[in-house]
Design a protein around this motif. Structure first.
Motif: not given
Length: 456
Positions: A60-61, A66-70, A73-81
């Motif tokens: 992951m770039d 940084g966008k996720i923590l802010s 929206p993200t195009r990545h499939m993130l772990p549910l945990s």
């Protein structure tokens, strides 16, 4: 947002619930919070992440992280945990978006100043900016408004600032807001300089205000004192016009903030308190005088917070995420440099673990060899070709170092939340009114919450 209701019991219940839930999340992720960036290669931090997290963040770039923590929206499939963790942190943390509270707290006694005063004369509008850096200007201006408003509502005309430095805050409170103000500072040189700045300000004021207004000016007092106990506060020798007063702490370091809160609780002369926390890693947590926890409730919980977790709770998360999103993160390789150096030092001798190395000026073009040699020279050592080769190889994983650091930073707001709400609860448990507000711009002043307590 503030943690308050018209009924103190409901307020205490709400605060307790947030603290309890926050600590449960922290206990689940102690293993992540307590990772120390220096030990990334020594303890193989990457392997400590859940396998599904490693798979997600492997390529992951940092910009996306940084966008996720802010909250973008993200195009990545993130772990549910991971998603659950981020949702919990956002739901429980004390909000950090600044709110204006000075005007909301002013009461009918707050009259508009006439033009023949330090605060409103058109030619004196920059009077309090001289010798003050941008960050301090921002903090002092907002803090002074909050203190002034709280003093009015508390029917109090005097304030005492602890750790007053050059006296910039007490100068605004005295000359602009017409309060009797005293600054306590342990460094004599700063106190002497503060007195000189008072005289410099008065020299300028005399050119523009009437003699009557100049005579009415309240010059602040600057006192030399090093505080180490609450007993000292009880014996403070203050001017006669400060029989009762408000307490101010603008980023008091470590245990000083809790010390001021204890004095507020025990001394009826103290009508209110406005304090902004700082340097949580320096809190005393395992012996008296205890800086954390303060409240009876939190003392009864599994509330331990390690030095490392308290230290990262003092970092500037908004600035960090903004740099990630802008792609301005190559200089973060310095974390990987230091972690690789730590592996080299440990291989030489376990006695060199966490050796203090003064900051090394770093640029994007600085090679690991240059960094390593500069660092080792400060320890009286020389780098070998093999060690430099190891460092170059380790740096291929610099993005992993950034990921782990960023994940730790994502949880850090919960640590700050627990520490600050413990202070709120301590005041509430003693039957006094207390609230907390985010006031400063977190990009300028990362510790941006002001705790306000009053005797009502």
């Amino acid at each position: 947002m503030s943690y308050s209701t018209s009924k103190m019991d409901l307020q205490k219940d709400a605060v307790r619930k947030i603290i309890s839930m926050s600590l449960k999340v922290i206990r689940m992720y102690d293993w992540l919070l307590d990772l120390y960036v220096l030990d990334f290669f020594v303890d193989n931090h990457w392997s400590k992440l859940p396998s599904i997290w490693r798979k997600c963040f492997e390529k992951m770039d940092p910009e996306d992280l940084g966008k996720i923590l802010s909250g973008h929206p993200t195009r990545h499939m993130l772990p549910l945990s991971f998603l659950a963790l981020i949702k919990f942190v956002k739901a429980l943390e004390i909000p950090r978006i600044p709110c204006k509270i000075g005007s909301d707290l002013r009461d009918e006694k707050d009259e508009t100043l006439n033009s023949d005063s330090c605060g409103s004369h058109p030619k004196l509008k920059n009077l309090f900016l001289k010798h003050v850096k941008l960050k301090k200007r921002h903090e002092i201006s907002l803090m002074a408004d909050v203190v002034h408003s709280t003093a009015l509502r508390s029917d109090c005309t005097a304030v005492v600032d602890f750790g007053s430095g050059l006296g910039h805050l007490v100068r605004v409170l005295a000359y602009k807001h017409d309060l009797y103000a005293a600054g306590l500072e342990c460094q004599t040189q700063l106190t002497e300089e503060a007195r000189k700045l008072d005289l410099e300000l008065e020299y300028t004021v005399k050119k523009h205000l009437s003699e009557e207004s100049v005579r009415k000016l309240k010059r602040p007092s600057h006192l030399d004192i090093r505080l180490s106990s609450e007993a000292q506060l009880q014996k403070l020798c203050l001017p006669d016009n400060m029989d009762s007063y408000g307490l101010i702490g603008l980023h008091p370091c470590g245990d000083l903030g809790p010390l001021l809160l204890k004095h507020f609780i025990t001394c009826n002369k103290v009508k209110f308190i406005c304090v902004v926390g700082c340097c949580f890693m320096k809190l005393t947590c395992d012996c008296e005088p205890c800086g954390y926890p303060l409240s009876k409730y939190v003392k009864g919980l599994d509330s331990g917070l390690s030095y490392v977790s308290r230290e990262i709770a003092c970092h500037a998360i908004e600035v960090y995420c903004e740099r990630l999103m802008k792609g301005d993160y190559k200089n973060l390789k310095i974390h990987a440099y230091r972690a690789a150096l730590e592996r080299i030092l440990i291989d030489r001798s376990s006695k060199l673990k966490h050796s203090p190395i003064r900051s090394i000026k770093h640029t994007d073009t600085m090679t690991f060899e240059s960094y390593c040699q500069a660092a080792l020279e400060r320890l009286g050592l020389q780098a070998t070709p093999e060690e430099c080769a190891y460092g170059r190889a380790a740096l291929s994983r610099w993005a992993h170092v950034v990921v782990v650091y960023t994940l730790r930073l994502a949880i850090a707001p919960l640590v700050e939340t627990v520490i600050l709400l413990d202070r709120i609860l301590y005041v509430l448990e003693n039957g006094l009114w207390c609230e907390i507000y985010p006031v400063f711009d977190p990009k300028l002043s990362p510790r941006n919450h002001i705790i306000i307590g009053r005797r009502v």
